[in-house]
Scaffold this active site. Structure first.
Site, PDB file in Angstrom:
ATOM      1  N   GLY A 126       0.824  -1.199   0.000  1.00 41.54           N
ATOM      2  CA  GLY A 126       0.000   0.000   0.000  1.00 41.54           C
ATOM      3  C   GLY A 126       0.852   1.241   0.000  1.00 41.54           C
ATOM      4  N   GLY A 152       0.577   5.882   0.592  1.00 45.49           N
ATOM      5  CA  GLY A 152      -0.179   7.052   0.995  1.00 45.49           C
ATOM      6  C   GLY A 152       0.619   8.298   0.706  1.00 45.49           C
ATOM      7  N   MET A 198       2.451  10.010   2.661  1.00 47.05           N
ATOM      8  CA  MET A 198       3.716  10.123   3.382  1.00 47.05           C
ATOM      9  C   MET A 198       4.677   8.980   3.093  1.00 47.05           C
ATOM     10  SD  MET A 198       3.548  12.933   5.106  1.00 47.05           S
ATOM     11  CE  MET A 198       4.908  12.698   6.222  1.00 47.05           C
ATOM     12  N   VAL A 232       4.467   1.072   1.546  1.00 49.13           N
ATOM     13  CA  VAL A 232       4.844  -0.096   2.337  1.00 49.13           C
ATOM     14  C   VAL A 232       4.950  -1.305   1.421  1.00 49.13           C
ATOM     15  CG1 VAL A 232       4.239  -1.570   4.290  1.00 49.13           C
ATOM     16  CG2 VAL A 232       3.652   0.863   4.348  1.00 49.13           C
ATOM     17  N   LYS A 277       8.812  -0.003   5.149  1.00 53.39           N
ATOM     18  CA  LYS A 277       8.101   1.259   4.932  1.00 53.39           C
ATOM     19  C   LYS A 277       9.090   2.322   4.458  1.00 53.39           C
ATOM     20  CE  LYS A 277       4.769   4.285   7.277  1.00 53.39           C
ATOM     21  NZ  LYS A 277       4.003   4.495   8.530  1.00 53.39           N
ATOM     22  N   ASP A 333      -3.550   9.631  16.607  1.00 51.90           N
ATOM     23  CA  ASP A 333      -4.232   9.330  15.344  1.00 51.90           C
ATOM     24  C   ASP A 333      -4.741   7.897  15.345  1.00 51.90           C
ATOM     25  OD1 ASP A 333      -5.261   9.889  12.832  1.00 51.90           O
ATOM     26  OD2 ASP A 333      -3.418   9.332  11.788  1.00 51.90           O
TER      27      ASP A 333
END
Length: 419
Positions: free
Chosen positions: A27, A29, A31, A34, A49, A138
């Site tokens: 996956g 995102g 930032m 991974v 990551k 978070d």
């Protein structure tokens, strides 16, 4: 191959740092991205990551430091933090069970047993983080992952606040996910352990009902609702929800941080029936903070002086009862009648003594005088077994009583002297 607005920094089969061979991208995102990789040295799968080229390296390092500070079955582990070929990376525990968000996408509540197990494990992970001075800030279903044994683990401490490390944000800056953000975070105030408890409450609410407590068109509207509106009761959306879990969700969703369970340890205490303390949510109308109720003291823990006081009071009560009985007996014997009475009185009459209820008329004789003179010496008070005189119709007779066989007292014509 751009994905989600970032530039892919790795390819399948590449070896990172001479150790991690990339197998599959899991996956990505804004930032980071991974990858599933094989650790050639320890022969185990890891989640590698990578920090995106334009991302804040301080946040990435912060996440590594936060994860490295923790070691708990319900927190994702970090194995290594490093840099290779200009790319910063972290080697993390590989969790093949997916995320909690994956399990909630259907919009249906999870089975109650599964909900209780997951919520209990997330609470335990929070308790460990809070005990080490770490606030996640978070917490959400996308950051709760599962290992091959279905154990829930908290991950992604990218914006966590760790004591002793400078914060990433300035005062008044809002960070977090709108759907799970606490009221104080939405207002730009500092986050605390109670802020993570609020996010936990949102997760538990969604586990129980299949939906979020607040829904709006924009994230800003959702954040504003967290600040100003009360969430619906779980029972109003799902009447058959377990009352204990519904009550815990309501307590965790209190607007005032002081009115929630204080931290992860308080959440764990709410789950543990054998805990020494239990956490009770304060009703909204009660201005007092969250209460911790200790178990009642055992009898051995009572002060010795209190036991002595009770013994003394009991003894005094016994003396008063005896005195009252003696006084009543004396008053009854002072009436001068000595006849059969229904009021109990003390007696020293031997157990074998019997009382006759047949009135008799005796002629003066030596034996009769003997009987009347010995009567006062055998009985000092009316017997407790005396009853009302029996009425007979037989004619008066003249009788004599032999001194060797009589021990009777005529209760109808014998007057006893007062004691």
């Amino acid at each position: 191959m751009p994905t989600s607005g970032i530039t892919v920094t790795a390819v399948t089969g590449e070896v990172i740092g001479g150790r991690y061979e990339l197998r599959e991208r899991l996956g990505s995102g804004a930032m980071a991205e991974v990858w599933l990789a094989d650790d050639r040295k320890l022969e185990r799968p890891v989640a590698l990551k990578f920090l995106a080229p334009h991302a804040d390296s301080r946040r990435f390092e912060r996440e590594a430091r936060a994860a490295a500070a923790l070691s708990h079955p319900n927190v994702a582990r970090i194995y290594e933090y490093g840099e290779a070929d200009g790319r910063t990376y972290m080697a993390l525990e590989y969790l093949p069970g997916g995320t909690l968000e994956d399990r909630l996408r259907s919009g249906d509540p999870l089975p109650d047993a599964e909900t209780g197990r997951i919520a209990r494990q997330v609470a335990a992970g929070l308790a460990h983080a809070h005990a080490h001075g770490l606030v996640h800030r978070d917490l959400k279903p996308a950051n709760v992952l599962f290992d091959e044994e279905e154990r829930a683990k908290i991950a992604d401490f990218g914006i966590a606040r760790l004591e002793g490390i400078d914060t990433l944000t300035e005062a008044g800056t809002v960070m977090g996910t709108a759907a799970y953000i606490s009221p104080e975070q939405a207002a730009g105030e500092p986050a605390s352990a109670a802020s993570d408890v609020y996010s936990f409450g949102v997760i538990l609410f969604r586990l129980l009902t299949g939906r979020l407590p607040f829904v709006a068109e924009t994230p800003l509207q959702v954040a504003a609702m967290h600040r100003t509106e009360q969430p619906p009761a779980v029972a109003s959306l799902r009447p058959d929800a377990p009352p204990g879990l519904a009550a815990l969700a309501a307590a965790a969703l209190a607007k005032d941080p002081r009115r929630r369970p204080g931290d992860g340890a308080a959440l764990v205490a709410a789950f543990d029936g054998t805990a020494e303390t239990s956490v009770l949510a304060v009703p909204p109308e009660d201005p007092a903070p969250t209460m911790v109720i200790a178990p009642p003291a055992t009898p051995q823990a009572q002060p010795r002086s209190r036991r002595r006081l009770w013994i003394a009071l009991a003894a005094a009560a016994a003396v008063l009862l005896v005195a009252a009985g003696i006084t009543a007996a004396a008053l009854l014997s002072d009436d001068g009648t000595g006849t059969g009475s229904t009021t109990p009185a003390l007696t020293t009459h031997p157990p074998k003594t019997t009382s006759t209820t047949t009135p008799s008329t005796t002629t003066p004789s030596t034996t009769e005088a003997t009987t009347s003179t010995t009567t006062p010496t055998t009985t000092t008070r009316p017997s407790t077994t005396t009853t009302s005189p029996t009425t007979t119709t037989q004619p008066p007779t003249t009788t004599t009583t032999a001194p060797t066989t009589t021990d009777t007292v005529a209760t109808t014509d014998t007057v006893l002297p007062p004691p």
